[in-house]
Structure formats: structure tokens, C-alpha cells
Design a protein around this motif. Sequence first.
Motif, PDB file in Angstrom:
ATOM      1  N   ASN A 227       8.930  30.751  63.230  1.00  0.00           N
ATOM      2  CA  ASN A 227       8.776  30.015  64.492  1.00  0.00           C
ATOM      3  C   ASN A 227       9.816  30.441  65.516  1.00  0.00           C
ATOM      4  N   GLY A 228       9.747  31.695  65.949  1.00  0.00           N
ATOM      5  CA  GLY A 228      10.635  32.144  67.010  1.00  0.00           C
ATOM      6  C   GLY A 228      11.762  33.012  66.497  1.00  0.00           C
ATOM      7  N   THR A 229      12.499  33.610  67.440  1.00  0.00           N
ATOM      8  CA  THR A 229      13.612  34.507  67.134  1.00  0.00           C
ATOM      9  C   THR A 229      14.847  34.075  67.913  1.00  0.00           C
ATOM     10  N   VAL A 230      16.003  34.387  67.329  1.00  0.00           N
ATOM     11  CA  VAL A 230      17.304  34.164  67.974  1.00  0.00           C
ATOM     12  C   VAL A 230      18.145  35.416  67.753  1.00  0.00           C
ATOM     13  N   ARG A 231      18.558  36.071  68.856  1.00  0.00           N
ATOM     14  CA  ARG A 231      19.353  37.298  68.810  1.00  0.00           C
ATOM     15  C   ARG A 231      18.677  38.378  67.968  1.00  0.00           C
ATOM     16  N   GLY A 232      17.391  38.519  68.152  1.00  0.00           N
ATOM     17  CA  GLY A 232      16.664  39.596  67.486  1.00  0.00           C
ATOM     18  C   GLY A 232      16.337  39.354  66.034  1.00  0.00           C
ATOM     19  N   ARG A 233      16.522  38.134  65.556  1.00  0.00           N
ATOM     20  CA  ARG A 233      16.188  37.802  64.163  1.00  0.00           C
ATOM     21  C   ARG A 233      15.459  36.469  64.136  1.00  0.00           C
ATOM     22  N   TYR A 234      14.683  36.258  63.067  1.00  0.00           N
ATOM     23  CA  TYR A 234      13.954  35.006  62.922  1.00  0.00           C
ATOM     24  C   TYR A 234      14.910  33.877  62.571  1.00  0.00           C
ATOM     25  N   LEU A 235      14.434  32.656  62.732  1.00  0.00           N
ATOM     26  CA  LEU A 235      15.272  31.484  62.477  1.00  0.00           C
ATOM     27  C   LEU A 235      15.716  31.447  61.019  1.00  0.00           C
ATOM     28  N   LYS A 236      16.954  31.021  60.810  1.00  0.00           N
ATOM     29  CA  LYS A 236      17.546  31.103  59.468  1.00  0.00           C
ATOM     30  C   LYS A 236      16.808  30.230  58.468  1.00  0.00           C
ATOM     31  N   ASN A 237      16.365  29.053  58.875  1.00  0.00           N
ATOM     32  CA  ASN A 237      15.666  28.178  57.933  1.00  0.00           C
ATOM     33  C   ASN A 237      14.339  28.784  57.485  1.00  0.00           C
ATOM     34  N   ASP A 238      13.628  29.426  58.409  1.00  0.00           N
ATOM     35  CA  ASP A 238      12.364  30.070  58.037  1.00  0.00           C
ATOM     36  C   ASP A 238      12.596  31.235  57.084  1.00  0.00           C
ATOM     37  N   VAL A 239      13.626  32.035  57.365  1.00  0.00           N
ATOM     38  CA  VAL A 239      13.915  33.184  56.498  1.00  0.00           C
ATOM     39  C   VAL A 239      14.426  32.708  55.148  1.00  0.00           C
ATOM     40  N   ARG A 240      15.182  31.612  55.123  1.00  0.00           N
ATOM     41  CA  ARG A 240      15.687  31.095  53.850  1.00  0.00           C
ATOM     42  C   ARG A 240      14.536  30.608  52.967  1.00  0.00           C
ATOM     43  N   THR A 241      13.534  29.983  53.566  1.00  0.00           N
ATOM     44  CA  THR A 241      12.367  29.555  52.789  1.00  0.00           C
ATOM     45  C   THR A 241      11.644  30.745  52.170  1.00  0.00           C
ATOM     46  N   LEU A 242      11.497  31.823  52.946  1.00  0.00           N
ATOM     47  CA  LEU A 242      10.854  33.029  52.418  1.00  0.00           C
ATOM     48  C   LEU A 242      11.703  33.671  51.333  1.00  0.00           C
ATOM     49  N   ARG A 243      13.006  33.662  51.511  1.00  0.00           N
ATOM     50  CA  ARG A 243      13.882  34.249  50.485  1.00  0.00           C
ATOM     51  C   ARG A 243      13.771  33.485  49.167  1.00  0.00           C
ATOM     52  N   MET A 244      13.716  32.168  49.218  1.00  0.00           N
ATOM     53  CA  MET A 244      13.556  31.385  47.989  1.00  0.00           C
ATOM     54  C   MET A 244      12.270  31.746  47.274  1.00  0.00           C
ATOM     55  N   ALA A 245      11.195  31.970  48.039  1.00  0.00           N
ATOM     56  CA  ALA A 245       9.929  32.365  47.408  1.00  0.00           C
ATOM     57  C   ALA A 245      10.041  33.737  46.765  1.00  0.00           C
ATOM     58  N   ILE A 246      10.762  34.669  47.401  1.00  0.00           N
ATOM     59  CA  ILE A 246      10.933  36.007  46.823  1.00  0.00           C
ATOM     60  C   ILE A 246      11.768  35.941  45.546  1.00  0.00           C
ATOM     61  N   ASP A 247      12.835  35.153  45.569  1.00  0.00           N
ATOM     62  CA  ASP A 247      13.723  35.074  44.403  1.00  0.00           C
ATOM     63  C   ASP A 247      13.042  34.403  43.215  1.00  0.00           C
ATOM     64  N   ARG A 248      12.145  33.469  43.467  1.00  0.00           N
ATOM     65  CA  ARG A 248      11.528  32.704  42.378  1.00  0.00           C
ATOM     66  C   ARG A 248      10.213  33.294  41.880  1.00  0.00           C
ATOM     67  N   THR A 249       9.797  34.402  42.464  1.00  0.00           N
ATOM     68  CA  THR A 249       8.526  34.992  42.060  1.00  0.00           C
ATOM     69  C   THR A 249       8.641  35.586  40.661  1.00  0.00           C
ATOM     70  N   LYS A 250       7.649  35.293  39.819  1.00  0.00           N
ATOM     71  CA  LYS A 250       7.573  35.863  38.480  1.00  0.00           C
ATOM     72  C   LYS A 250       6.460  36.895  38.466  1.00  0.00           C
ATOM     73  N   TYR A 251       6.775  38.081  37.956  1.00  0.00           N
ATOM     74  CA  TYR A 251       5.832  39.181  37.986  1.00  0.00           C
ATOM     75  C   TYR A 251       5.170  39.342  36.619  1.00  0.00           C
ATOM     76  N   ARG A 252       3.826  39.328  36.630  1.00  0.00           N
ATOM     77  CA  ARG A 252       3.064  39.569  35.415  1.00  0.00           C
ATOM     78  C   ARG A 252       2.652  41.032  35.370  1.00  0.00           C
ATOM     79  N   PRO A 253       2.571  41.612  34.172  1.00  0.00           N
ATOM     80  CA  PRO A 253       2.119  43.015  34.082  1.00  0.00           C
ATOM     81  C   PRO A 253       0.666  43.146  34.523  1.00  0.00           C
ATOM     82  N   LEU A 254       0.369  44.213  35.242  1.00  0.00           N
ATOM     83  CA  LEU A 254      -0.973  44.471  35.736  1.00  0.00           C
ATOM     84  C   LEU A 254      -1.675  45.456  34.812  1.00  0.00           C
TER      85      LEU A 254
END
Length: 283
Positions: A227-254
Motif C-alpha cells: 500500500n504505497g512507497t516511502v523513499r523508494g521502498r514499500y511500507l515496512k509493515n507490508d514487507v514484514r508480512t511478506l517476509r514472515m510468509a517467506i520464512d514460514r513456507t515449507k517446501y514439498r518435493p515435486l
Amino acid sequence: MDKQSNKSHRATKDGRGSKSAKAASLASKKGTQNARHNPRAFSVANVVRTKRTAQRNLDRGQKKEVVPLDDRRPGEAASASGSHDEPPAVVAVAGPRGCGKSVLLRSLVKLYAQHNLSGTRGTITLRNVKRRRVTFLEVPPDDVPAALDAAKVADLVLLVVDARAGFEMDTFEFLNMLQSAGMPKVLTVLTHLDLYKTMKGMRDAVKRMKHRLWTELHDGAKVYSMNGTVRGRYLKNDVRTLRMAIDRTKYRPLVWRNAHPYVLVDRMEDLTPEEEKGAGGTR
């Protein structure tokens, strides 16, 4: 202003309730109170409903079971050998030109490493948790062979979509590449939401694109909003939510990846001395 005074509660002094309360209080003081043993209080009230609930829970547990597959990923081999550092998971950042991939990468690097990234060429490897690393790879928007290779090696895909432009043809083409390469996990990121003039228009657009995405992937696919940018980057709360999803992702073998081995080269260096390089290239 005077304090408000309310009428205090007055206990019942006569009647059946008062007599039983007095008897219980007296027995409690003397230590002669009998423990209550009512077997019907803890039995099943409705046998049919209880059987249906038990069967439903068993059915839900059955749906969560998956067929075990051979995990040939290098991370599992590193864990079995006692290595302290597993190979990083490959996260591909894909999307059409101008949708905000580079801004998303800069925002993630700033949140992970507190470093201001100047360029996004090549791969970027960061440590997200104690024993796990993640390698970010930006997919070129106009290079079909590079996008196909990224679809084959990515463990997780961040699909960046411009909310004002909607889903473009490049997005659907990359989703078809992912389906032909075993379909890794996909997280969708909606950008340019701050360009909507009203909150209602933005919410309607997000809802519409979310349901359109579910028809391509699956119901309930995760969608994250920037939801918007500040100084050329996205808002910290939005990026933190995405980072939590990346860190908690479990990968199954394909299955497709187990049947198609590959080697990922994320860095190439030319070690030829400068004096040996001719005008037409390396001799």
C-alpha cells in the motif's frame, strides 16, 4: 462531583436456595462436604451428533494426508549429514515490466540485512533464520528462456502484479511455465494500490483480482498488498508480512523435479587476465 453509590447485593435469607447454601457453607467449614459424583454429567448427550463429529474429524484428517515422496533436495542431504548450513531456497520474483519487482527486492533486502541495495542484477542470497538462507532471483520480463529456467529451479515464486493494470499476458504465460515445471508454491504481491482514489475502489479491485487468481492457482491462494512507497521502498509493515510468509513456507518435493535433475549456476566469473584478452575476445 460525589461518588456514585450503588445498592449492594443482598443474599437470599430464606427459601430452598438459602438453606442449601447455608448447609454447603457449614459442611465446607467442618470439612464434611461430599464430592459430587454424577456420571451422567460427563456422558454423551447426543450419540448421533457425536458419531457424526468424530467421522467428520477423521475425514478432515484423511484429506491432509499426502503420499510420501523421495526428497532429493540438497537441504535434506545437508541436514542428514549434520551440516550447519543448508543450501538456500530459490525465490523467483516474477512479473511484467514496471510492476515493481526491483522495489520489492530492495525493500526485502533492507528488511533482511539493513542494507540499501543500489542494483538488482544477479542473485541475492540472505539469511532469514538461524540455519536457513534464501536466494532471490529477479526474472527478466522479456526473456522467455530465462523465465522458463527460473520456473524450473524456483522453490517459491513471488508473482508481482500491478493492481492498476491487472493481470497481463506475461503473468499468465509464466503461470503456464510453472504448471509445466511441477508448479512450485506461489505468493502473489499486488503493487500500486496507492494510485486508487478511494478505498472502496481499491478493495473491489483486490477482491476481483484475488478471485481471478484463484481460478488459475487454487482457492485460498495467498495475496499480499503493498500500500504505497516511502523513499523508494514499500511500507515496512507490508514487507514484514511478506517476509514472515517467506520464512514460514515449507517446501514439498515435486514429482517433476525429482524426475528432472538440474544444476543451478548463479554466478559466473571470467578469470582471464586482461593482457590475454584480445580485441575480438579471449584468445
